[in-house]
Write a protein that holds these residues in place. Structure first.
Motif, PDB file in Angstrom:
ATOM      1  N   GLY A  55       3.914   6.077   8.014  1.00 29.50           N
ATOM      2  CA  GLY A  55       4.399   7.478   8.177  1.00 29.50           C
ATOM      3  C   GLY A  55       4.492   7.868   6.679  1.00 29.50           C
ATOM      4  O   GLY A  55       4.178   9.287   6.556  1.00 29.50           O
ATOM      5  N   ARG A  56       5.282   7.322   6.089  1.00 28.56           N
ATOM      6  CA  ARG A  56       5.515   7.615   4.562  1.00 28.56           C
ATOM      7  C   ARG A  56       4.110   7.789   3.709  1.00 28.56           C
ATOM      8  O   ARG A  56       3.785   8.530   2.947  1.00 28.56           O
ATOM      9  CB  ARG A  56       6.358   6.553   3.761  1.00 28.56           C
ATOM     10  CG  ARG A  56       7.280   7.409   3.094  1.00 28.56           C
ATOM     11  CD  ARG A  56       8.499   6.575   2.798  1.00 28.56           C
ATOM     12  NE  ARG A  56       8.222   5.244   1.920  1.00 28.56           N
ATOM     13  CZ  ARG A  56       9.264   4.559   1.881  1.00 28.56           C
ATOM     14  NH1 ARG A  56      10.223   4.478   2.090  1.00 28.56           N
ATOM     15  NH2 ARG A  56       8.642   3.237   1.211  1.00 28.56           N
ATOM     16  N   MET A  57       3.025   6.918   4.224  1.00 29.22           N
ATOM     17  CA  MET A  57       1.797   6.826   3.518  1.00 29.22           C
ATOM     18  C   MET A  57       1.216   8.213   3.721  1.00 29.22           C
ATOM     19  O   MET A  57       0.495   8.652   2.920  1.00 29.22           O
ATOM     20  CB  MET A  57       1.044   5.702   4.105  1.00 29.22           C
ATOM     21  CG  MET A  57       0.663   4.644   3.002  1.00 29.22           C
ATOM     22  SD  MET A  57       0.488   3.244   3.877  1.00 29.22           S
ATOM     23  CE  MET A  57      -1.153   3.122   4.298  1.00 29.22           C
ATOM     24  N   PHE A  58       1.379   8.621   4.954  1.00 29.08           N
ATOM     25  CA  PHE A  58       0.583   9.831   5.521  1.00 29.08           C
ATOM     26  C   PHE A  58       1.209  10.943   4.747  1.00 29.08           C
ATOM     27  O   PHE A  58       0.690  11.901   4.340  1.00 29.08           O
ATOM     28  CB  PHE A  58       0.523  10.022   6.883  1.00 29.08           C
ATOM     29  CG  PHE A  58      -0.320   9.376   7.517  1.00 29.08           C
ATOM     30  CD1 PHE A  58      -1.874   9.919   7.534  1.00 29.08           C
ATOM     31  CD2 PHE A  58      -0.049   8.514   8.571  1.00 29.08           C
ATOM     32  CE1 PHE A  58      -2.822   9.164   8.115  1.00 29.08           C
ATOM     33  CE2 PHE A  58      -1.289   7.825   9.189  1.00 29.08           C
ATOM     34  CZ  PHE A  58      -2.535   8.477   8.942  1.00 29.08           C
ATOM     35  N   VAL A  59       2.659  11.077   4.680  1.00 27.21           N
ATOM     36  CA  VAL A  59       3.507  12.095   3.910  1.00 27.21           C
ATOM     37  C   VAL A  59       2.978  12.151   2.380  1.00 27.21           C
ATOM     38  O   VAL A  59       2.478  13.216   1.956  1.00 27.21           O
ATOM     39  CB  VAL A  59       4.732  11.973   3.871  1.00 27.21           C
ATOM     40  CG1 VAL A  59       5.691  12.916   3.261  1.00 27.21           C
ATOM     41  CG2 VAL A  59       5.333  12.083   5.555  1.00 27.21           C
ATOM     42  N   LEU A  71       0.850  -1.196   0.001  1.00 24.56           N
ATOM     43  CA  LEU A  71      -0.121  -0.014  -0.059  1.00 24.56           C
ATOM     44  C   LEU A  71       0.758   1.274  -0.178  1.00 24.56           C
ATOM     45  O   LEU A  71       0.471   2.261  -0.573  1.00 24.56           O
ATOM     46  CB  LEU A  71      -0.989  -0.030   1.144  1.00 24.56           C
ATOM     47  CG  LEU A  71      -2.360  -0.668   1.079  1.00 24.56           C
ATOM     48  CD1 LEU A  71      -2.986  -0.581   2.330  1.00 24.56           C
ATOM     49  CD2 LEU A  71      -3.159  -0.028  -0.261  1.00 24.56           C
ATOM     50  N   ASP A  72       1.984   1.285   0.694  1.00 23.36           N
ATOM     51  CA  ASP A  72       2.904   2.350   0.931  1.00 23.36           C
ATOM     52  C   ASP A  72       3.571   2.567  -0.759  1.00 23.36           C
ATOM     53  O   ASP A  72       3.440   3.776  -1.116  1.00 23.36           O
ATOM     54  CB  ASP A  72       3.907   2.011   1.764  1.00 23.36           C
ATOM     55  CG  ASP A  72       5.161   3.129   1.745  1.00 23.36           C
ATOM     56  OD1 ASP A  72       4.904   4.197   1.827  1.00 23.36           O
ATOM     57  OD2 ASP A  72       6.197   2.585   1.504  1.00 23.36           O
ATOM     58  N   SER A  73       3.998   1.470  -1.252  1.00 22.31           N
ATOM     59  CA  SER A  73       4.292   1.527  -2.726  1.00 22.31           C
ATOM     60  C   SER A  73       3.293   2.117  -3.458  1.00 22.31           C
ATOM     61  O   SER A  73       3.764   3.134  -4.454  1.00 22.31           O
ATOM     62  CB  SER A  73       4.814   0.391  -3.265  1.00 22.31           C
ATOM     63  OG  SER A  73       5.845  -0.118  -2.446  1.00 22.31           O
ATOM     64  N   VAL A  74       2.043   1.826  -3.330  1.00 20.07           N
ATOM     65  CA  VAL A  74       0.964   2.535  -4.197  1.00 20.07           C
ATOM     66  C   VAL A  74       0.731   3.921  -4.138  1.00 20.07           C
ATOM     67  O   VAL A  74       0.752   4.821  -4.986  1.00 20.07           O
ATOM     68  CB  VAL A  74      -0.438   1.706  -3.919  1.00 20.07           C
ATOM     69  CG1 VAL A  74      -1.597   2.501  -4.821  1.00 20.07           C
ATOM     70  CG2 VAL A  74      -0.441   0.370  -4.438  1.00 20.07           C
TER      71      VAL A  74
END
Lengths: 238, 126
Positions: free
Chosen positions: B94-98, B39-42
């Motif tokens: 965290g990266r997902m939120f950014v 999901l983070d990659s998406v």
């Protein structure tokens, strides 16, 4: 920059993998009914229990498969031998009596549940719950009424069965059994239903406020005993 | 074409996922961390599209590579009795939120620009 076909192929495969993973995970979590707790130790313990359960289920599946194989082998070997067939019938008759075979027939189903009254209002909290002695007495009465096969929450009563208090649960066949207790018995339903008579044990339990339900049924299935019967000390006298 | 491929992939995945045999509880924690990584990659991919530096190779390798790496780290953590998966979750989420913030900012900017343009065009007409 890229071939459009390739881009869509790669994105399609990625979407496929992602949704597949999410669906499988959601189903797994739903099935195991896991509730996340803040306590790490508790979570670990819960995971450990689930892992053991899984291993247990795998093992029992193996046992079932082995038993099916054994049955097949037996059928093959007795096929053309009438003497062996007779013996096989005798074995099956014996298994039915000692509880090593699944049986079906008319009978009754008794459900016992603890009294729902608040424990603070009870004179003696012990009166509110179903005890091992209660189960024992009901079994005793069922046998007196001519029950041929009895099970409690799926635990078959065999000659070596013990019914023992284990705190808030009851140990039957060394397996833990909890409320509600569903006692199933095969026999003449009218005769077995006499357990409900005034001043019978079920009537006494009702007096304590235990929820008692007795149903007659023409189709009761009682599973076989899952353990092994061992007789190491008793020798037959010729 | 790309959207059709995405749609077909999603539907196929959901259908097969609903009927696939369940994985055992032991491995479900690995799958969970892999899903978070993917999901983070998406979201990272969507952000890179907005920044106009999207590269399919990097996206695809990141998608599968991150998932596998996260699983391996989780296994290593269990062997060492350290909850490495917690670190992975913190980093990925965290990266997902950014990335979500970047995406949101981009579209809000776009939206406010179109509103401004409409207003100026209305004034010019007057």
């Amino acid at each position: 920059m890229y071939n459009k076909k390739m881009v869509s192929c790669v994105l399609g495969v990625m979407c496929f993998a992602l949704t597949l993973g999410i669906c499988v995970q959601m189903r797994t979590v739903q099935e195991t009914n896991q509730t996340v707790s803040n306590n790490r130790q508790e979570n670990n313990l819960r995971a450990e229990v689930l892992r053991y359960k899984e291993r247990y289920e795998n093992r029992s599946r193996d046992v079932e498969r082995a038993e099916a194989d054994l049955e097949k082998e037996r059928q093959n070997s007795i096929q053309n031998n009438s003497a062996l067939q007779e013996k096989e019938e005798q074995i099956q008759q014996g298994n039915k009596i000692i509880g090593l075979a699944e049986v079906k027939g008319p009978g009754i189903k008794i459900t016992l549940k603890d009294n729902k009254k608040d424990i603070k209002n009870a004179l003696n909290p012990s009166d509110l719950v179903v005890h091992d002695e209660d189960i024992l007495s009901v079994i005793n009465e069922l046998r007196n009424a001519g029950a041929e096969a009895i099970s409690i929450n799926g635990q078959r009563i065999v000659p070596t069965t013990g019914i023992i208090c284990g705190g808030n649960i009851i140990d039957i066949n060394r397996e833990k059994v909890g409320v509600p207790f569903v006692i199933e018995a095969i026999g003449l339903p009218e005769q077995l239903a006499a357990l409900e008579r005034p001043y019978g044990y079920l009537d006494i339990l009702k007096g304590y406020g235990i929820e008692v339900k007795l149903e007659r049924s023409n189709n009761i299935t009682i599973p076989k005993y899952n353990g092994t019967l061992t007789y190491n000390y008793a020798k037959t006298i010729k | 074409m790309i959207f059709i491929a995405i749609l077909i992939g999603c539907i196929l995945g959901a259908l097969i996922g609903m009927n696939a045999p369940m994985i055992s509880y032991t491995y479900s924690s690995y799958l969970a961390i892999a899903i978070i990584a993917a999901l983070d990659s998406v979201f990272g991919g969507i952000t890179s599209v907005i920044n106009k530096n999207f590269d399919l190779k990097i996206f695809a390798t990141g998608f599968f590579g991150n998932a596998i790496l996260a699983i391996l780290l989780t296994i290593l953590g269990q062997k060492l009795n350290v909850d490495i998966y917690l670190a992975a979750i913190v980093v990925f989420v965290g990266r997902m939120f950014v990335n979500l913030a970047i995406i949101r900012r981009h579209y809000v900017d776009k939206w406010s620009e179109t509103i401004k343009q409409k207003r100026t065009s209305v004034k010019e007409e007057k």
